[in-house]
Enzyme design. Structure first.
Site, PDB file in Angstrom:
ATOM      1  N   GLU A 242     -42.556 -13.474 -37.019  1.00 31.76           N
ATOM      2  CA  GLU A 242     -41.946 -12.724 -35.755  1.00 31.76           C
ATOM      3  C   GLU A 242     -40.444 -13.308 -35.859  1.00 31.76           C
ATOM      4  O   GLU A 242     -40.426 -14.766 -36.022  1.00 31.76           O
ATOM      5  CB  GLU A 242     -42.632 -13.254 -34.470  1.00 31.76           C
ATOM      6  CG  GLU A 242     -43.629 -12.362 -34.322  1.00 31.76           C
ATOM      7  CD  GLU A 242     -44.240 -12.621 -32.752  1.00 31.76           C
ATOM      8  OE1 GLU A 242     -43.499 -12.649 -32.025  1.00 31.76           O
ATOM      9  OE2 GLU A 242     -45.624 -12.516 -32.579  1.00 31.76           O
TER      10      GLU A 242
ATOM     11  N   GLU B 247     -49.248 -17.476 -31.332  1.00 28.39           N
ATOM     12  CA  GLU B 247     -48.537 -18.511 -30.260  1.00 28.39           C
ATOM     13  C   GLU B 247     -49.531 -19.427 -29.464  1.00 28.39           C
ATOM     14  O   GLU B 247     -48.966 -19.475 -28.134  1.00 28.39           O
ATOM     15  CB  GLU B 247     -47.496 -17.724 -29.653  1.00 28.39           C
ATOM     16  CG  GLU B 247     -46.486 -16.992 -30.328  1.00 28.39           C
ATOM     17  CD  GLU B 247     -45.203 -16.272 -29.496  1.00 28.39           C
ATOM     18  OE1 GLU B 247     -45.394 -16.274 -28.292  1.00 28.39           O
ATOM     19  OE2 GLU B 247     -44.147 -16.298 -30.279  1.00 28.39           O
TER      20      GLU B 247
END
Ligand code: P53
Length: 478
Positions: free
Chosen positions: A376, A178
């Protein structure tokens, strides 16, 4: 309805990160990482980042769910669900406890050998992130985290050691988890986890972020180059936190702002994929007079180290309004976020938007023309254990079912090239954002509460049996 044809070999599995489940934070030579300095918070209270470990405070990663000692049992349960892959990270501090050593810590390397062997015993393919919120604390203190160019060398040494050691055990890699979280550069937690940066008073946060992110992108590109040299069969991806960005209305002010917000959030992956900075960002940096340290050599490295695939997390979409700040005045994305009245929310206020996942898969395909990997997805929820020990988590099944259904439409109807799907926190772990145990994502329940009490016993939720059927049918039975 459509004929069901998910590709053969689709990587169904689950995802976690070392710091959120392993515990054993100082075992076998492991050093402390930045997230080991974070206390537990909750839905309203942010985690505190303390200067060193302070007695009497609750640091939830120190024990977590003690996967370090429970991994054979846990991997066995994942195999029982039929996992084809398991995404985790390698804690940098197990391999280089301080980060700037010359030689790695053998005990740390051995742990991941054992873990990956355990996965392969069941035909589970490990998917490994190198940098998941786990920078050695020593690098934070001594070098200011990714503010220093020196950290590039430390990280590439770590990457090289991992690639060499596990070249026959791990094929799928990601460099930075991320990396785009720091587009919200005013958020202290996200800057600490992404870049190991603790701001000083008066420091220009935005400028600092662009510099640190540049060093990370160079480090990532160098790692990709190294990895491909060590094993040309490696698939090395980047990883972004993806949210589909919508204008609040069709007023062109909102539409232009939504476009600008996407430019400010997805330039990280543009650099990973295209090996160069997008025009908008170069122009913005120029206008701001930031002039980051970007050398001609860096630009060559970025071009040579582009990624093989794009991994991303998807939890929610993001709606923006130009009512207060328009596209020409946008700096911090969090400041233009507006609630979307069409979307329900989780108990933590995260908007639930399954169709946004289909939109996102198409949007990313149009932009990058690369294979994608949903690494995710999921929803944090409070679970209730019944008297007989069962857990009826129909809300979790409902969330995942809707998202998988949209994912399958994107693959089957829209032709998106998708490698796999690993829902987040397949076993209950410590929440990154809040440090809670009670914000649960798992198919596997772990008996432990927010204060650290519990037997650590593992048990199967209803969603465990549901996901088992999903995998068994290759996504036909939802
Ligand atoms: P939690 C937000 C805040 C912190 C981490 O988050 C985040 C996000 C995502 O929007 O990123 C990922 O545990 C991260 C995981 C994390 C997961 O989201 O706050 O890659 O480490 O656990 C879920 O509910």
């Amino acid at each position: 309805m459509f004929e069901h044809r998910m590709p053969k070999g689709f990587l169904w599995g689950g995802a976690v990160a070392a710091n959120q489940l392993e515990g054993a934070w100082n075992a076998d030579g492991k050093g402390p990482s930045v997230i080991d300095m974070m206390t537990a918070g909750d839905a309203e209270t942010p985690r505190e980042i303390t200067d060193g470990i302070q007695p009497g405070k609750n640091y939830p990663t120190h024990e977590a769910i003690d996967f370090y000692h429970h991994y054979p049992e846990d991997i066995k349960l994942m195999a029982e669900m039929g996992f084809k892959c398991f995404r985790t990270s390698i804690a940098w501090t197990r391999i280089f406890p301080n980060g700037d050593e010359e030689q790695p810590n053998e005990a740390g390397l051995q742990f991941y050998d054992n873990l990956f062997d355990e996965c392969h015993k069941y035909g589970i393919e490990p998917v490994v992130t190198l940098h998941h919120f786990e920078m050695p604390w020593h690098l934070v203190e001594k070098y200011g985290g990714w503010q220093s160019r020196k950290v590039i060398d430390f990280f590439t040494r770590f990457a090289e050691v991992c690639f060499k050691r596990y070249q026959h055990k791990v094929k799928y890699w990601m460099t930075f988890n991320e990396i785009d979280n720091q587009s919200a550069f005013n958020n202290a937690f996200l800057m600490a986890t992404n870049s190991g940066i603790l701001f000083k008073k008066g420091q220009n946060r935005e400028k600092t972020m662009y510099q640190a992110a540049h060093y990370e992108l160079v480090a990532s590109a160098l790692a990709v180059k190294l990895g491909h040299r060590i094993n040309p069969d490696f698939k090395i991806g980047c990883m972004i936190n993806f949210a589909s960005i919508y204008p609040l209305t069709c007023n062109p002010h909102d539409v232009l702002l939504a476009q600008r917000a996407a430019q400010r959030r997805y330039w990280f992956s543009d650099v990973h994929v295209f090996g160069e900075y997008p025009k908008e960002v170069e122009t913005y940096l120029e206008q701001k007079g930031y002039r980051p340290d970007i050398t001609a050599e860096d630009r060559v490295v970025l071009k040579e180290g582009t990624v093989d695939y794009l991994g991303f997390s998807y939890y929610n979409s993001m709606t923006v309004s130009a009512e207060k700040i328009d596209a020409d005045h946008l700096t911090d994305l969090e400041a233009v976020h507006a609630p979307n009245k069409y979307l329900p929310k989780t108990a933590w206020g995260w908007e639930i938007d399954p169709e946004g996942l289909r939109y996102g898969l198409n949007w990313l395909t149009d932009r990058y023309h690369l294979p994608l990997f949903i690494v995710e997805n999921g929803m944090g929820a409070y679970d209730k254990v019944e008297a007989d020990g069962s857990i009826h988590d129909d809300y979790r099944i409902d969330y995942l079912k809707k998202h998988i259904s949209e994912m399958e439409k994107a693959v089957v109807l829209d032709g998106v090239d998708l490698m796999g799907y690993t829902p987040w926190g397949c076993i209950d772990i410590v929440s990154a954002g809040t440090g809670q145990m009670s914000k649960r994502y798992g198919f596997i329940y772990v008996d432990k509460d927010d204060d650290g009490n519990g037997t650590m016993k593992r048990s199967r939720k209803d969603s465990f049996f549901w996901y088992q059927k999903v995998i068994e049918s290759n996504g036909a039975v939802l």
